[in-house]
Design a protein around this motif. Structure first.
Motif, PDB file in Angstrom:
ATOM      1  N   SER A  20      25.786  66.461  23.052  1.00  0.00           N
ATOM      2  CA  SER A  20      25.293  65.269  22.379  1.00  0.00           C
ATOM      3  C   SER A  20      25.565  65.358  20.882  1.00  0.00           C
ATOM      4  CB  SER A  20      23.790  65.115  22.601  1.00  0.00           C
ATOM      5  OG  SER A  20      23.477  64.988  23.962  1.00  0.00           O
ATOM      6  N   ALA A  79      24.256  57.635  19.363  1.00  0.00           N
ATOM      7  CA  ALA A  79      24.729  58.971  19.714  1.00  0.00           C
ATOM      8  C   ALA A  79      26.018  58.889  20.522  1.00  0.00           C
ATOM      9  CB  ALA A  79      23.670  59.714  20.516  1.00  0.00           C
ATOM     10  N   TYR A  81      28.385  61.270  23.309  1.00  0.00           N
ATOM     11  CA  TYR A  81      28.252  62.367  24.253  1.00  0.00           C
ATOM     12  C   TYR A  81      29.613  62.851  24.716  1.00  0.00           C
ATOM     13  CZ  TYR A  81      23.607  60.343  24.325  1.00  0.00           C
ATOM     14  OH  TYR A  81      22.388  59.846  23.949  1.00  0.00           O
TER      15      TYR A  81
END
Length: 127
Positions: A20, A79, A81
């Motif tokens: 992440s 975010a 990933y």
């Protein structure tokens, strides 16, 4: 601008990990974000990037990880990933996420294309 990389760890060959990269100070959907990795004694190498949404938001991958790794973005969490499957010994490295301030017309696979970096998260692959 801060990027917080996490999710690294120790995994056996063939296993999976999900990294992440949480961003603050910039909206990830408005920037190209990439993952790079650096093994001991080697230069930082490109793994994958995801383009800003305005340019399609598509993912691009190094040949060495195509079909095994998937980069994605969660705009609500700001975010990015990196899902890593079928891990190999050669995937073992410190993984860094980077964010580019500007959109460049090239493939954006060079470390110099990115302006901000997370602190790195270690991925260890064992038999």
């Amino acid at each position: 601008v801060q990027l917080q990389a996490s999710g690294g760890g120790s995994v056996q060959v063939g296993g999976s990990l999900r990294l992440s990269c949480a961003a603050s100070g910039r909206t990830v959907s408005r920037h190209t974000v990439a993952w790079f990795r650096q093994a001991p004694g080697k230069e930082r190498e490109f793994v994958a990037n995801i383009r800003r949404s305005a340019y399609g938001g598509s993912g691009n991958y190094a040949d060495s990880v195509k079909g095994r790794f998937t980069i994605s973005r969660d705009n609500a969490k700001n975010a990015v990933y990196l899902q890593m499957n079928s891990l190999k010994f050669e995937d073992m490295a410190v993984y860094y996420c980077g964010l580019a301030e500007r959109h460049l017309t090239g493939p954006m696979t060079r470390a110099s294309d990115f302006d901000y970096w997370g602190q790195g998260t270690l991925v260890t692959v064992s038999s």
